[in-house]
Design an enzyme around this catalytic site. Structure first.
Site, short mmCIF file in Angstrom:
data_model
loop_
_atom_site.label_atom_id
_atom_site.label_comp_id
_atom_site.label_asym_id
_atom_site.label_seq_id
_atom_site.Cartn_x
_atom_site.Cartn_y
_atom_site.Cartn_z
N ASN A 155 -4.50 -4.82 -12.43
CA ASN A 155 -5.36 -6.02 -12.44
C ASN A 155 -6.57 -5.90 -13.36
O ASN A 155 -6.95 -6.87 -14.01
CB ASN A 155 -5.76 -6.40 -11.01
CG ASN A 155 -6.50 -5.30 -10.29
OD1 ASN A 155 -6.23 -4.13 -10.50
ND2 ASN A 155 -7.44 -5.67 -9.47
N GLU A 254 -8.62 3.87 -3.29
CA GLU A 254 -9.22 2.53 -3.28
C GLU A 254 -8.07 1.54 -3.14
O GLU A 254 -7.27 1.38 -4.05
CB GLU A 254 -10.00 2.30 -4.58
CG GLU A 254 -11.18 3.28 -4.68
CD GLU A 254 -12.11 3.03 -5.86
OE1 GLU A 254 -11.78 2.20 -6.71
OE2 GLU A 254 -13.15 3.69 -5.89
N CYS A 288 -9.41 -6.82 -6.41
CA CYS A 288 -9.32 -6.27 -5.05
C CYS A 288 -10.44 -6.79 -4.17
O CYS A 288 -10.29 -6.90 -2.96
CB CYS A 288 -9.35 -4.75 -5.10
SG CYS A 288 -10.85 -4.13 -5.88
N GLU A 467 -16.55 6.24 -4.56
CA GLU A 467 -16.78 6.66 -5.94
C GLU A 467 -17.95 5.87 -6.49
O GLU A 467 -18.22 4.75 -6.06
CB GLU A 467 -15.51 6.49 -6.78
CG GLU A 467 -14.36 7.37 -6.26
CD GLU A 467 -13.21 7.56 -7.25
OE1 GLU A 467 -13.39 7.33 -8.45
OE2 GLU A 467 -12.12 7.95 -6.79
N1 NAD Z 1 -9.82 -1.04 -3.53
C1 NAD Z 1 -9.88 -1.19 -4.84
O1 NAD Z 1 -10.83 -0.79 -5.49
C2 NAD Z 1 -8.74 -1.86 -5.57
C3 NAD Z 1 -8.90 -2.20 -6.91
C4 NAD Z 1 -7.87 -2.85 -7.58
C5 NAD Z 1 -6.66 -3.11 -6.95
N2 NAD Z 1 -6.51 -2.77 -5.66
C6 NAD Z 1 -5.25 -3.07 -4.97
O2 NAD Z 1 -4.16 -2.84 -5.86
C7 NAD Z 1 -3.07 -3.70 -5.56
C8 NAD Z 1 -2.54 -4.35 -6.83
O3 NAD Z 1 -2.21 -3.37 -7.77
P1 NAD Z 1 -0.70 -2.82 -7.96
O4 NAD Z 1 0.28 -3.87 -7.52
O5 NAD Z 1 -0.61 -2.24 -9.32
O6 NAD Z 1 -0.66 -1.65 -6.87
P2 NAD Z 1 0.53 -0.63 -6.60
O7 NAD Z 1 0.12 0.17 -5.42
O8 NAD Z 1 1.84 -1.32 -6.58
O9 NAD Z 1 0.56 0.30 -7.90
C9 NAD Z 1 -0.55 1.03 -8.35
C10 NAD Z 1 -0.08 2.21 -9.14
O10 NAD Z 1 0.63 3.12 -8.29
C11 NAD Z 1 1.86 3.48 -8.89
N3 NAD Z 1 2.77 3.83 -7.81
C12 NAD Z 1 3.53 2.99 -7.04
N4 NAD Z 1 4.22 3.69 -6.12
C13 NAD Z 1 3.90 5.00 -6.30
C14 NAD Z 1 4.28 6.22 -5.65
N5 NAD Z 1 5.12 6.23 -4.62
N6 NAD Z 1 3.74 7.38 -6.09
C15 NAD Z 1 2.87 7.38 -7.13
N7 NAD Z 1 2.49 6.27 -7.79
C16 NAD Z 1 2.98 5.10 -7.37
C17 NAD Z 1 2.22 2.26 -9.70
O11 NAD Z 1 3.18 2.57 -10.68
C18 NAD Z 1 0.87 1.88 -10.28
O12 NAD Z 1 0.53 2.70 -11.38
C19 NAD Z 1 -3.64 -4.67 -4.56
O13 NAD Z 1 -3.23 -4.30 -3.26
C20 NAD Z 1 -5.13 -4.50 -4.66
O14 NAD Z 1 -5.87 -4.84 -3.54
C21 NAD Z 1 -7.51 -2.14 -4.96
O1 2VS Z 2 -9.93 -5.08 -8.47
C1 2VS Z 2 -10.78 -4.37 -8.01
C2 2VS Z 2 -12.05 -4.19 -8.60
C3 2VS Z 2 -12.64 -2.99 -8.51
C4 2VS Z 2 -13.85 -2.75 -9.17
C5 2VS Z 2 -14.34 -1.52 -9.36
O2 2VS Z 2 -13.68 -0.42 -9.03
C6 2VS Z 2 -15.62 -1.32 -9.98
O3 2VS Z 2 -16.31 -2.30 -10.29
O4 2VS Z 2 -15.97 -0.15 -10.17
#
Ligand code: NAD
Ligand code: 2VS
Length: 486
Positions: A155, A254, A288, A467
């Site tokens: 994202n 995260e 997120c 972090e």
């Molecule tokens: N809390 C935060 O700061 C934050 C920030 C951004 C996005 N997000 C979350 O991320 C999600 C969207 O992103 P996404 O769809 O790319 O997430 P995802 O969990 O599908 O994938 C994230 C990464 O993990 C890898 N991955 C998937 N399965 C794996 C495994 N078993 N072992 C190792 N690596 C693996 C993927 O290839 C990718 O690089 C949403 O749920 C969102 O809320 C959280």
């Molecule tokens: O999509 C999630 C956004 C996360 C943002 C940060 O991790 C940041 O601003 O450092």
């Protein structure tokens, strides 16, 4: 057509298996290029290079020398701002004004903040009398943790990846990055920056590929990885935590959210509407921290719903570089299908569709893109799946409330605990509610306002660890105690 190779030990390499997959532009589904999927030989080579680099010239740099190298990375990202912008936009389809104000500048800032931090950090020291009447002085020494696996989502690809690479390198670690399979471009491009400024080979490595049964799982299972930092979905975080358990490797997670905005009747109405508009629709809802549940105090409920509807209907979808584009597509066909399935579920669950609910009518050349309409629902019970599950699209459900207590209870009624925004002009109420909201990040009269020195992370199932600034040192360093008797 572009080739997205792996970046291992300072060189761009393909793979032994010959396996590639397509990288497509979500604006029109056109082919950007092919990505070389890393298999076991490439993951092993990347981790070996990172391990060797810990003991090479990188490991011998003083903190000041290391920070000078990070400053050079910042300068080179800024020099190549346009290349990063084009790469990020091709992968994600996000509007240029957004990527040029948030994604790329933060890519540079994420190195800068941690050079500032690491240059100014001290450790504790104690003195005590020993039983035999001598003295013992203890002091802390921070050492790098080792090879850090960085697994990042699609994202905010450059922002979220450098948010981990910045502190990892500032603390003297080496990294192997596995960017999302959907957005390989900016992580791959950063390899050129590392070579240009003279970061030693092996310090920064990138392996492309998927998660399960691919580069991600191979990397997290690798015994020479000393710590895993991950941003992504909660269910992936669960798998990663299990992988980290073998070999007792720490994880920093995260994860997902189902974030609430709580709007009190005494708010600055215009600010609340504008800020909630951003928190629901910015980056097409793929943040997120984004809001998917809005709770509005009953006296202003109808007025607020009408105002947000007007904002949503003014969000013109379009090409990233068109000046009047207000919203881009979702990142991929897979994600579009997921979000649209929630749009259907909302209908089936009996939602009132205030606006949106489908796919916008796009010109012929954009029809194959991953577009969805900004969508607002009302009228659902708190048990409805679109109110409970993270959708990660440009949509929200708006619910009225009558008392502060009721608003806090509904906002907290979720397995997630990432972020909340509160809108009120009553400072006592703001601090009272902020104290009761079960999240890692609570904004008042604002959203996604970042001071990079502050702790960032989620509670409950939204993550483990914090972090940011000094807090990043907890994960990216080992704190050793040295005691000298004299
Ligand atoms: N809390 C935060 O700061 C934050 C920030 C951004 C996005 N997000 C979350 O991320 C999600 C969207 O992103 P996404 O769809 O790319 O997430 P995802 O969990 O599908 O994938 C994230 C990464 O993990 C890898 N991955 C998937 N399965 C794996 C495994 N078993 N072992 C190792 N690596 C693996 C993927 O290839 C990718 O690089 C949403 O749920 C969102 O809320 C959280
Ligand atoms: O999509 C999630 C956004 C996360 C943002 C940060 O991790 C940041 O601003 O450092």
């Amino acid at each position: 057509m572009k080739d997205f190779k792996n970046f291992i030990n300072g060189e761009y390499v393909t793979n032994v298996s010959g396996k590639t997959y397509e990288n497509r532009n979500p604006v029109d589904n056109s082919l950007i290029g092919m990505v070389y999927e890393a298999g076991k030989p490439e993951v092993d080579a990347a981790v070996a290079a990172a391990k060797a680099a810990l003991h090479g010239p990188w490991g011998k740099l003083s903190v000041v020398e290391r920070c000078a190298m990070l400053d050079a990375i910042v300068a080179e990202i800024n020099n190549r701002f346009d290349d990063f912008l084009q790469a990020e936009i091709a992968d994600t389809g996000k509007p240029a004004h957004l990527a040029s104000h948030i994604d790329i500048p933060r890519g540079a800032a994420n190195f800068k903040i941690f050079t500032d931090t690491i240059k100014n950090v001290s450790t504790e020291s104690f003195e005590m009398r020993t039983p035999d009447g001598k003295t013992a002085r203890s002091y802390g020494v921070r050492t790098p943790r080792g090879v850090i696996a960085v697994i990042s989502p699609w994202n905010l690809p450059l922002l979220l990846m450098t948010w981990k690479v910045g502190p990892a390198l500032a603390c003297g670690n080496t990294v192997v990055v596995k960017p999302s399979e959907v957005t390989p471009a900016t992580a791959t491009l950063l390899g050129e920056v590392m070579n240009k400024v003279g970061v030693p080979p092996g310090v920064y490595n990138v392996i492309n590929g998927y998660g399960v049964d691919s580069a991600g799982a191979l990397l997290t299972a690798h015994p020479d990885v000393s710590g895993i930092t991950f941003t992504g979905e909660t269910k992936t975080g669960t798998a990663i935590m299990k992988a980290g358990a073998d070999g007792i490797r720490p994880v920093s997670l995260e994860l997902g959210g189902k974030n609430a905005a709580v709007v009190f009747a005494d708010c600055d109405f215009e600010n609340a509407v504008n800020t909630v508009t951003r928190s629901v629709f910015e980056n097409c809802g793929q943040v997120c921290l984004g809001t998917e549940r809005v709770y509005v105090e009953r006296p202003i409920f109808d007025k607020f719903v009408a105002a947000l509807k007007e904002k949503a209907e003014g969000m013109k979808p379009g090409r990233p570089f068109d000046h009047d584009t207000k919203i881009g597509p979702l990142v991929s066909k897979v994600h579009q299908k997921k979000v649209l399935s929630y749009y259907e579920r909302a209908k089936a669950e009996g939602a009132t569709i205030v606006t949106g609910g489908g796919v916008p009518n796009m010109p012929d050349d954009l029809k194959d893109g991953c577009w969805v309409e900004p969508t607002i629902w009302t009228g659902l019970p708190e048990t409805a799946s679109v109110v409970r599950e993270e959708i990660f699209g440009p949509c929200c459900h708006i619910q009225p409330f009558d008392t502060e207590e009721e608003a806090v209870r509904m906002a907290n009624d979720t397995k997630y605990g990432l972020a909340t925004s509160i809108y009120t002009q009553d400072i006592s109420r703001a601090s009272r509610v902020a104290g009761q909201i079960e999240v890692g990040l609570c904004w008042v009269n604002s959203w996604f306002l970042r001071d990079l020195r502050t702790p960032f992370g989620g509670s409950k199932q939204s993550g483990i660890g914090r972090e940011g600034g000094l807090h990043s040192l907890e994960f990216y360093t080992e704190l050793r105690n040295v005691m000298i008797k004299y």
